[in-house]
Design a protein around this motif. Structure first.
Motif, PDB file in Angstrom:
ATOM      1  N   LYS A  21      43.235  68.851  33.939  1.00 22.27           N
ATOM      2  CA  LYS A  21      41.982  68.773  34.689  1.00 22.27           C
ATOM      3  C   LYS A  21      40.792  69.236  33.854  1.00 22.27           C
ATOM      4  O   LYS A  21      39.678  68.749  34.029  1.00 22.27           O
ATOM      5  N   GLN A  22      41.012  70.172  32.931  1.00 18.07           N
ATOM      6  CA  GLN A  22      39.933  70.630  32.052  1.00 18.07           C
ATOM      7  C   GLN A  22      39.504  69.528  31.094  1.00 18.07           C
ATOM      8  O   GLN A  22      38.332  69.407  30.768  1.00 18.07           O
ATOM      9  N   SER A  23      40.471  68.731  30.618  1.00 16.40           N
ATOM     10  CA  SER A  23      40.189  67.589  29.746  1.00 16.40           C
ATOM     11  C   SER A  23      41.374  66.645  29.801  1.00 16.40           C
ATOM     12  O   SER A  23      42.425  66.931  29.225  1.00 16.40           O
ATOM     13  N   ASN A  24      41.187  65.499  30.478  1.00 19.21           N
ATOM     14  CA  ASN A  24      42.315  64.577  30.613  1.00 19.21           C
ATOM     15  C   ASN A  24      42.521  63.697  29.380  1.00 19.21           C
ATOM     16  O   ASN A  24      43.517  62.999  29.279  1.00 19.21           O
ATOM     17  N   GLN A  25      41.575  63.719  28.456  1.00 14.07           N
ATOM     18  CA  GLN A  25      41.685  63.013  27.178  1.00 14.07           C
ATOM     19  C   GLN A  25      41.991  61.525  27.358  1.00 14.07           C
ATOM     20  O   GLN A  25      42.641  60.906  26.514  1.00 14.07           O
ATOM     21  N   GLY A  26      41.571  60.952  28.488  1.00 13.79           N
ATOM     22  CA  GLY A  26      41.789  59.532  28.744  1.00 13.79           C
ATOM     23  C   GLY A  26      43.213  59.183  29.149  1.00 13.79           C
ATOM     24  O   GLY A  26      43.596  58.013  29.118  1.00 13.79           O
ATOM     25  N   THR A  28      46.565  59.634  31.994  1.00  8.01           N
ATOM     26  CA  THR A  28      46.954  60.027  33.342  1.00  8.01           C
ATOM     27  C   THR A  28      47.691  61.359  33.224  1.00  8.01           C
ATOM     28  O   THR A  28      48.172  61.732  32.143  1.00  8.01           O
ATOM     29  N   TYR A  29      47.828  62.052  34.355  1.00  5.58           N
ATOM     30  CA  TYR A  29      48.569  63.312  34.339  1.00  5.58           C
ATOM     31  C   TYR A  29      50.016  63.075  33.899  1.00  5.58           C
ATOM     32  O   TYR A  29      50.573  63.844  33.114  1.00  5.58           O
ATOM     33  N   LEU A  30      50.604  61.985  34.366  1.00  7.83           N
ATOM     34  CA  LEU A  30      51.993  61.690  34.007  1.00  7.83           C
ATOM     35  C   LEU A  30      52.134  61.465  32.497  1.00  7.83           C
ATOM     36  O   LEU A  30      53.081  61.958  31.880  1.00  7.83           O
ATOM     37  N   GLN A  31      51.198  60.759  31.891  1.00  4.05           N
ATOM     38  CA  GLN A  31      51.239  60.557  30.434  1.00  4.05           C
ATOM     39  C   GLN A  31      51.135  61.891  29.707  1.00  4.05           C
ATOM     40  O   GLN A  31      51.851  62.146  28.736  1.00  4.05           O
ATOM     41  N   PHE A  32      50.218  62.749  30.171  1.00  8.83           N
ATOM     42  CA  PHE A  32      50.036  64.065  29.560  1.00  8.83           C
ATOM     43  C   PHE A  32      51.303  64.904  29.703  1.00  8.83           C
ATOM     44  O   PHE A  32      51.788  65.493  28.739  1.00  8.83           O
ATOM     45  N   ARG A  33      51.872  64.908  30.901  1.00  7.02           N
ATOM     46  CA  ARG A  33      53.085  65.697  31.159  1.00  7.02           C
ATOM     47  C   ARG A  33      54.259  65.202  30.319  1.00  7.02           C
ATOM     48  O   ARG A  33      55.058  65.996  29.836  1.00  7.02           O
TER      49      ARG A  33
END
Length: 64
Positions: A21-26, A28-33
């Motif tokens: 949430k601070q920086s999603n870097q483009g 999705t949350y699922l991609q980040f996770r």
């Protein structure tokens, strides 16, 4: 063949969501996770965020 998902604690999930949430870097949350990987011989996970690597401990404590 699909890789086995990294097991993470609820506190680690909350910490990952907070950083996303601070920086999603483009991403999705699922991609980040899915970018989170276990540390060798340690219960912490590591994720790349804003060009640095963060370690997130099982209790949610986050450090670089």
């Amino acid at each position: 063949m699909r890789e086995t998902a990294t097991k993470i604690t609820k506190n680690q999930q909350v910490a990952l969501l907070r950083k996303w949430k601070q920086s999603n870097q483009g991403m999705t949350y699922l991609q980040f996770r899915r970018g989170a990987m276990p540390m060798f011989l340690d219960p912490a996970i590591v994720v790349k965020w804003c060009d640095i690597y963060l370690a997130i401990e099982p209790d949610g404590y986050t450090h670089s």
